[in-house]
Write a protein that holds these residues in place. Structure first.
Motif, PDB file in Angstrom:
ATOM      1  N   PHE A  33      54.112  41.506  54.020  1.00 36.63           N
ATOM      2  CA  PHE A  33      54.703  42.024  55.195  1.00 36.63           C
ATOM      3  C   PHE A  33      53.844  41.800  56.422  1.00 36.63           C
ATOM      4  O   PHE A  33      52.702  42.493  56.374  1.00 36.63           O
ATOM      5  N   ILE A  34      54.352  40.890  57.474  1.00 32.31           N
ATOM      6  CA  ILE A  34      53.270  40.662  58.395  1.00 32.31           C
ATOM      7  C   ILE A  34      54.104  41.210  59.561  1.00 32.31           C
ATOM      8  O   ILE A  34      54.995  40.997  60.118  1.00 32.31           O
ATOM      9  N   SER A  51      50.646  47.512  52.254  1.00 30.36           N
ATOM     10  CA  SER A  51      50.665  47.863  53.740  1.00 30.36           C
ATOM     11  C   SER A  51      51.297  46.511  54.627  1.00 30.36           C
ATOM     12  O   SER A  51      51.508  45.367  53.916  1.00 30.36           O
ATOM     13  N   ARG A  52      51.769  46.942  55.679  1.00 28.41           N
ATOM     14  CA  ARG A  52      52.187  45.968  56.636  1.00 28.41           C
ATOM     15  C   ARG A  52      50.809  45.742  57.477  1.00 28.41           C
ATOM     16  O   ARG A  52      50.209  46.493  57.807  1.00 28.41           O
ATOM     17  N   PHE A  76      56.978  37.947  54.924  1.00 24.56           N
ATOM     18  CA  PHE A  76      58.202  38.569  55.521  1.00 24.56           C
ATOM     19  C   PHE A  76      57.845  39.280  56.876  1.00 24.56           C
ATOM     20  O   PHE A  76      56.908  39.874  56.961  1.00 24.56           O
ATOM     21  N   GLY A  77      58.420  38.683  57.917  1.00 23.86           N
ATOM     22  CA  GLY A  77      58.264  39.177  59.140  1.00 23.86           C
ATOM     23  C   GLY A  77      58.649  40.334  59.590  1.00 23.86           C
ATOM     24  O   GLY A  77      59.768  40.874  59.423  1.00 23.86           O
ATOM     25  N   ASP A  90      58.895  30.009  68.436  1.00 13.99           N
ATOM     26  CA  ASP A  90      57.683  29.383  67.909  1.00 13.99           C
ATOM     27  C   ASP A  90      56.711  30.595  67.873  1.00 13.99           C
ATOM     28  O   ASP A  90      55.361  30.680  67.537  1.00 13.99           O
ATOM     29  N   ASN A  91      56.859  31.541  69.039  1.00 16.13           N
ATOM     30  CA  ASN A  91      55.854  32.388  69.187  1.00 16.13           C
ATOM     31  C   ASN A  91      56.462  33.936  68.072  1.00 16.13           C
ATOM     32  O   ASN A  91      55.700  34.776  68.083  1.00 16.13           O
ATOM     33  N   GLY A  92      57.275  33.737  67.206  1.00 14.94           N
ATOM     34  CA  GLY A  92      57.732  34.559  66.329  1.00 14.94           C
ATOM     35  C   GLY A  92      56.319  35.160  65.398  1.00 14.94           C
ATOM     36  O   GLY A  92      55.389  34.431  65.128  1.00 14.94           O
ATOM     37  N   VAL A  93      56.668  36.464  64.645  1.00 11.53           N
ATOM     38  CA  VAL A  93      55.533  36.766  63.834  1.00 11.53           C
ATOM     39  C   VAL A  93      55.443  36.006  62.842  1.00 11.53           C
ATOM     40  O   VAL A  93      54.004  35.699  62.370  1.00 11.53           O
TER      41      VAL A  93
END
Ligand code: PBG
Length: 317
Positions: A33-34, A51-52, A76-77, A90-93
């Motif tokens: 999880f990011i 954890s995230r 997984f964002g 493009d700046n997504g997590v």
């Protein structure tokens, strides 16, 4: 006259000599999880030791695992704020995390889960319109591929999404990026802890209008056949434990690599037994080896750190 099967079970060495299925470290894919930002390490209360992490913190977390044989992760964002544009920005997590992880661990396979449920305000995996959702998913998958994802993994269960994604990858010149499709994904009660972690529980209704009915198996083969036809080169079956029969049927029917997803609720269930003193951690090995025995080529599991460290103790003298 009768057969003496117990001859194969007399002692540990003998049992190992007749063991048919072995787990390898390379079988495991770790879900990660990011979270957005830096310095984030937010434990998930419903999932022991999970954890995230923000991308910067994921790297030191992964380093010993990679050194211990980890070959693959699926991302997984977890965006700070909801909004569908972030899913394909493009700046997504996830888009930002992929190159950082590939930089730190060039040999690590980085798979990007493609869905909108942790970005959509209502927590649904679709917008209310199947084909419009496929267009969005294709954009998201394209942006992950451009960011350097080794594979894209649509988990939404819209009809036709593999074909939309394959066209988009072709359009941007990245047809070499494999599509691993969650072709048989059931409307399961075992996703609870994940939805907690990803803040992706549907705000209204449920996912039964698109995820599969747990009572069906012929339909799963149909789904898998369709996704392979549309361009998926590998298939995920999810969850794993209540659907080992699906893995087994798919294994005998199709020749593509099959991945079993040992989901969050299966992980929490096993840990609940261990914590209550009702099972030893041997139950983890039993769980994992059963998924491979049923026909999985690889296993997505939150138990991966445990497996990397412990499987040898179960399968060698
Ligand atoms: C949905 C998605 C789900 C999981 C991963 N992606 C299921 C859902 O919420 O319907 C669950 C994974 C798990 O439980 O470990 N895109």
């Amino acid at each position: 006259m009768f057969q003496r099967f117990r001859q194969r079970r007399t002692d540990r060495e003998t049992r190992l000599r007749y063991q048919e299925t072995f787990l390898a470290r390379g079988d495991f894919i770790l879900p990660l999880f990011i979270a957005e930002g830096t310095g984030v390490n937010r434990p998930i209360p419903s999932m022991k030791d999970i954890s995230r992490f923000s991308a910067d913190n994921a790297i030191p977390y992964l380093r010993p695992l990679v050194a211990g044989g980890l070959r693959s992760v699926i991302l997984f964002g977890i965006p700070d704020a909801k909004g569908l544009e972030q899913a394909y920005s493009d700046n997504g997590v996830v888009q930002q995390a992929i190159p950082r992880l590939k930089d730190a661990f060039p040999a690590l396979e980085v798979i990007a889960d493609v869905c909108i449920c942790s970005y959509s305000a209502d927590g649904q995996c679709y917008t209310g319109d199947n084909d419009r959702t496929c267009e969005l998913l294709a954009k998201i998958a394209g942006s992950y591929a451009r960011a350097g994802a080794d594979m894209v993994a649509p988990s939404d269960m819209m009809d036709g999404r593999v074909s939309y994604i394959a066209s988009e990858l072709k359009r941007i010149g990245l047809s070499g990026v494999p599509i691993v499709s969650y072709a048989a994904k059931y409307a399961s009660n075992f996703y609870g802890p994940f939805r907690d972690a990803a803040d992706s529980a549907p705000k209204h209704s449920d996912r039964k209008g698109y995820q599969m009915n747990p009572a069906n198996s012929a339909e799963a083969l149909d789904e898998i056949r369709a996704d392979i036809g549309e361009g998926a080169s590998q298939i995920i079956i999810k969850p794993a434990l209540p659907y080992l029969d699906i893995l087994c049927r798919a294994r005998s029917e199709f020749d593509v690599p099959l991945i079993g997803y040992n989901v969050s609720g299966e992980y929490a269930m096993v840990h609940a037994l261990i914590e209550k003193g009702l099972a030893s951690e041997d139950i983890i090995y039993e769980t994992l080896v059963s998924i491979k025995r049923a026909g999985a080529s690889r296993i997505i599991s939150y138990h991966t750190p445990w497996a990397l460290e412990k499987i040898d103790a179960y399968q060698s003298l």
